[in-house]
Design a protein around this motif. Structure first.
Motif, PDB file in Angstrom:
ATOM      1  N   LYS A  98      -5.264   2.990  -4.774  1.00  0.00           N
ATOM      2  CA  LYS A  98      -5.962   1.704  -4.910  1.00  0.00           C
ATOM      3  C   LYS A  98      -7.417   1.863  -5.361  1.00  0.00           C
ATOM      4  O   LYS A  98      -7.863   1.176  -6.283  1.00  0.00           O
ATOM      5  CB  LYS A  98      -5.985   0.918  -3.594  1.00  0.00           C
TER       6      LYS A  98
ATOM      7  N   ARG B 235       7.063  -1.940   3.645  1.00  0.00           N
ATOM      8  CA  ARG B 235       5.725  -1.953   3.033  1.00  0.00           C
ATOM      9  C   ARG B 235       5.743  -1.249   1.676  1.00  0.00           C
ATOM     10  O   ARG B 235       4.866  -1.437   0.845  1.00  0.00           O
ATOM     11  CB  ARG B 235       4.717  -1.278   3.961  1.00  0.00           C
ATOM     12  N   ASN B 236       6.795  -0.415   1.476  1.00  0.00           N
ATOM     13  CA  ASN B 236       6.851   0.329   0.204  1.00  0.00           C
ATOM     14  C   ASN B 236       7.040  -0.589  -1.004  1.00  0.00           C
ATOM     15  O   ASN B 236       6.369  -0.431  -2.029  1.00  0.00           O
ATOM     16  CB  ASN B 236       7.973   1.378   0.256  1.00  0.00           C
TER      17      ASN B 236
ATOM     18  N   GLN C 213      -1.227   5.863  -1.084  1.00  0.00           N
ATOM     19  CA  GLN C 213      -2.246   4.911  -0.636  1.00  0.00           C
ATOM     20  C   GLN C 213      -3.575   5.154  -1.368  1.00  0.00           C
ATOM     21  O   GLN C 213      -4.407   4.266  -1.489  1.00  0.00           O
ATOM     22  CB  GLN C 213      -2.437   5.064   0.878  1.00  0.00           C
TER      23      GLN C 213
ATOM     24  N   TYR D 232       8.366   6.767  -1.899  1.00  0.00           N
ATOM     25  CA  TYR D 232       7.005   6.553  -1.401  1.00  0.00           C
ATOM     26  C   TYR D 232       6.528   7.760  -0.604  1.00  0.00           C
ATOM     27  O   TYR D 232       7.245   8.289   0.237  1.00  0.00           O
ATOM     28  CB  TYR D 232       6.949   5.296  -0.517  1.00  0.00           C
TER      29      TYR D 232
HETATM   30  N1  LIG Z   1       4.013   3.885   5.522  1.00  0.00           N
HETATM   31  C1  LIG Z   1       4.708   3.294   4.539  1.00  0.00           C
HETATM   32  N2  LIG Z   1       4.156   2.569   3.642  1.00  0.00           N
HETATM   33  C2  LIG Z   1       2.805   2.155   3.635  1.00  0.00           C
HETATM   34  C3  LIG Z   1       2.503   1.407   2.367  1.00  0.00           C
HETATM   35  C4  LIG Z   1       1.154   0.766   2.429  1.00  0.00           C
HETATM   36  C5  LIG Z   1       0.000   1.732   2.340  1.00  0.00           C
HETATM   37  N3  LIG Z   1      -1.142   1.161   2.980  1.00  0.00           N
HETATM   38  C6  LIG Z   1      -0.321   1.996   0.856  1.00  0.00           C
HETATM   39  O1  LIG Z   1      -1.281   1.434   0.344  1.00  0.00           O
HETATM   40  O2  LIG Z   1       0.362   2.785   0.219  1.00  0.00           O
HETATM   41  N4  LIG Z   1       6.014   3.452   4.428  1.00  0.00           N
HETATM   42  C7  LIG Z   1       6.942   3.616   5.513  1.00  0.00           C
HETATM   43  C8  LIG Z   1       7.646   2.299   5.774  1.00  0.00           C
HETATM   44  C9  LIG Z   1       6.718   1.217   6.278  1.00  0.00           C
HETATM   45  O3  LIG Z   1       5.884   1.498   7.101  1.00  0.00           O
HETATM   46  O4  LIG Z   1       6.920   0.070   5.835  1.00  0.00           O
HETATM   47  C10 LIG Z   1       8.036   4.634   5.096  1.00  0.00           C
HETATM   48  O5  LIG Z   1       8.206   4.925   3.897  1.00  0.00           O
HETATM   49  O6  LIG Z   1       8.679   5.141   6.002  1.00  0.00           O
END
Ligand SMILES: N/C(=N\CCC[C@H](N)C(=O)O)N[C@@H](CC(=O)O)C(=O)O
Length: 474
Positions: free
Chosen positions: A357, A167-168, A354, A349
Motif C-alpha cells: 500500500k 480479507r484476502n 500488506q 496471499y
Molecule cells: N491476514 C490475512 N489477510 C490480511 C489482508 C489485509 C492486510 N492488512 C493487507 O493489507 O494485506 N489473511 C488471512 C485471512 C484473513 O485474516 O482474512 C489468511 O490468508 O489466512
C-alpha cells in the motif's frame, strides 16, 4: 539383505569420517559456551526482564480464532496497517455494501440484516468523514476497524457480513477500486498540465529559442515546438494509465482466502454493483496478483521521468521544478520497492503483501503534486524575448539552414556538411557569426553560394511557422 548391509556399512564409514574430522580441531579453537554466557548473561538478564514486561501477549484478536492469546505490543505495532490503509475506508465500505446486498439477494442473510449493515456502514462513513471515528491499532487494519465498529454499533448482524469473504479478496477489491479513482485523478492532472503547456505555447507563438543536442546549441526552434513535445509525451502517459485502468478493472470478490467458497454467491452481481468489467476468472490469481499496481507504478514512473525532464528545461528560478526532478526519484523508488516485494512470493496471499500500500499511496501523492506544480509553473512562467533574441545568434545555430540551402542548390549533403564545417571554422577564427560572413567569404568556400545569409534563415522560419499553424488548426 545385502543392500541393507551395504547401506549400514557406508553409514558407519561416513559417521566415523565425520567424528574423526572434529578430532582434528585444536582443543582451544572450539568456542567456549561458558565464556560467552559469562560475558553476556548479566546484560541479557536485565534486558530480558524489561522486555518480558512489555512482551506479554494481549487479548485475542477478532480474527484470532483458534489462537487463545493475542499478540505482544511490539508485534501489534509491527504488523498494524491502520496507520496508512485507513485511506481505503471509502472503498472498503463501498465493497461491503455491495457484498451485503449480494448475500441478501442470494438468501445468505436476511433483508433486515442487509439493511442494518448498510445503515451501519453509512453511519460509520459519516463518523470517519467528520473525524468522529476512533481508528484502533489493536484492530490492525481498515477492514477489521470497520467491521468491529459495525459490530459495536449494530450487534450480531455485523458478524454475518464476512460470510463468503476473506480479507484476502476484500483488500484487493478495495485496492483496485482505490487505484481506479487514483488513475482518474492523475488523468485529470495530466490533462490540466497539457492545457497549460499549449496555452504557454500560444502566448509565446513565434518565439524562436535555441534547440540543443548533446547539451550544445544545435538549431533554432520555435518555443511551441519544444513545449508541444512534452504535450505529446503526456498524451502517451495518459494512454498507459487508461490501459492500466482497463486491465485492473476486474473484481476479486468471491475468491475468498484463495479457493472461492461453497456458498451460492453471485460474483457478477458484486462486480456490476462496483462498476467492474467482470469478476476475475481465477481465484488464486485474484488474491496473488499485484501486477495491476506494478503496471500503475510503472506508468507513474514514466510520467515522473517526463516531468523530471520538463523540470530540467528551466534554467532560471526553477526551485519547484528542481523538486519535481528530485521527487521523480521517489516515484521510481516506489516502483522498485513493489517489484522487490513481489519477486520471491509464492502464489496466494502472503502477509508481505500488506507492504504494497505505502509505495502506491506515495507514488500517487507524489505524482499528483508534481503534475500540479508543473502546471502552475507553466501558467506563470514568462520569457525574456529580447534577451533570447540577442543570444540566439551565438553557437552557429544557422549552420543547418546553410547546409540545407546548399543541398537545395544541388550540392551533395556530405559536401555541404563539409563546407558548413569550414565556414564555422572561419567564424570561430574571426569570432563572428555565420550570418556575418560576407558573400565573398562564403563563395570562397563554394561558388554556389549566391545569396545573402539572412534570406535562408527567413525561409526556414516561414517553414516552421506555417507547419505549426497547420498543427494548431488540427
Ligand atoms: N491476514 C490475512 N489477510 C490480511 C489482508 C489485509 C492486510 N492488512 C493487507 O493489507 O494485506 N489473511 C488471512 C485471512 C484473513 O485474516 O482474512 C489468511 O490468508 O489466512
Amino acid at each position: 539383505m545385502e543392500s541393507l548391509s551395504v547401506f549400514n556399512s557406508s553409514a558407519t564409514t561416513s559417521l566415523s569420517l565425520f567424528s574423526s574430522s572434529l578430532d582434528h580441531l585444536a582443543p582451544n579453537s572450539q568456542p567456549s559456551l561458558t565464556l560467552y554466557a559469562r560475558r553476556l548473561m548479566p546484560k541479557l538478564e536485565v534486558h530480558c526482564a524489561a522486555e518480558a514486561q512489555s512482551a506479554k501477549p494481549k487479548e485475542a484478536k477478532l480474527w484470532g480464532g483458534r489462537f487463545e492469546e493475542g499478540v505482544t505490543d511490539a508485534v501489534e505495532r509491527f504488523t498494524e496497517s491502520i496507520s496508512f490503509d485507513k485511506a481505503l475506508y471509502k472503498h472498503d465500505i463501498m465493497g461491503s455494501k455491495a457484498h451485503a446486498s449480494m448475500l441478501a439477494k442470494q438468501g445468505l442473510i436476511s433483508s433486515d440484516d442487509r439493511d442494518s449493515i448498510i445503515e451501519g456502514l453509512t453511519e460509520i462513513q459519516r463518523r470517519i468523514e467528520n473525524g468522529e471515528f476512533e481508528w484502533r491499532t489493536d484492530r490492525e487494519d481498515v477492514h477489521m476497524n470497520i467491521e468491529a465498529a459495525l459490530t459495536d454499533s449494530i450487534g450480531e448482524a455485523a458478524k454475518k457480513l464476512h460470510t463468503a469473504r476473506s480479507r484476502n479478496d476484500q483488500v484487493l477489491t478495495d485496492f483496485r477500486l482505490w487505484c481506479r479513482d487514483a488513475i482518474d485523478a492523475i488523468l485529470a492532472r495530466i490533462k490540466h498540465l497539457q492545457v497549460s503547456l499549449v496555452r504557454l505555447a500560444l502566448k509565446n507563438e513565434g518565439l524562436i529559442v535555441p534547440g540543443y543536442t548533446h547539451l550544445q546549441r544545435a538549431q533554432p526552434v520555435l518555443l511551441q515546438h519544444l513545449l508541444l513535445a512534452f504535450v505529446e509525451q503526456l498524451e502517451r502517459d495518459s494512454g498507459r494509465l487508461l490501459d492500466c485502468k482497463e486491465r485492473l478493472n476486474f473484481c476479486p470478490l468471491g475468491a475468498c482466502a484463495l479457493a472461492g467458497t461453497g456458498l451460492p454467491i453471485d460474483r457478477f452481481m458484486t462486480s456490476d454493483a462496483l462498476g467492474f468489467t467482470a469478476p476475475m476468472r481465477n481465484s488464486i490469481d485474484a488474491v496473488s496478483d499485484r501486477d495491476f499496481v506494478l503496471e500503475f507504478l510503472s506508468a507513474n514512473s514514466i510520467t515522473a521521468i517526463h516531468l523530471s525532464r520538463l523540470g530540467e528545461e528551466w534554467k532560471k528560478n526553477p526551485d519547484p521544478m528542481e523538486l519535481v526532478r528530485g521527487k521523480s526519484a521517489r516515484v521510481v523508488g516506489d516502483l522498485v520497492t513493489l517489484l522487490m516485494l513481489c519477486k520471491g512470493l509464492p502464489l496466494a496471499y502472503n502477509r508481505d503483501l500488506q507492504e504494497d500500500k505505502e509505495p502506491v499511496f506515495d507514488s500517487v501523492k507524489t505524482i499528483l503534486g508534481m503534475l500540479e506544480v508543473s502546471a502552475e509553473f507553466s501558467q506563470n512562467i514568462t520569457f525574456n524575448k529580447e534577451r533570447i533574441q540577442k543570444a540566439l545568434p551565438a553557437g552557429h545555430l544557422d549552420a543547418t539552414t546553410l547546409a540545407d540551402y546548399l543541398v537545395k542548390k544541388g550540392v551533395p549533403f556530405r559536401t555541404s556538411h563539409d563546407i558548413v564545417g569550414r565556414a564555422v571554422a572561419v567564424c570561430i577564427s574571426k569570432m563572428c557569426q555565420l550570418r556575418e560572413l560576407s558573400l565573398d567569404e562564403l563563395r570562397s568556400l563554394n561558388p554556389v553560394v549566391r545569396h545573402g545569409w539572412s534570406e535562408c534563415v527567413a525561409s526556414q522560419l516561414d517553414h516552421w511557422v506555417t507547419k505549426l499553424e497547420i498543427a494548431k488548426g488540427g
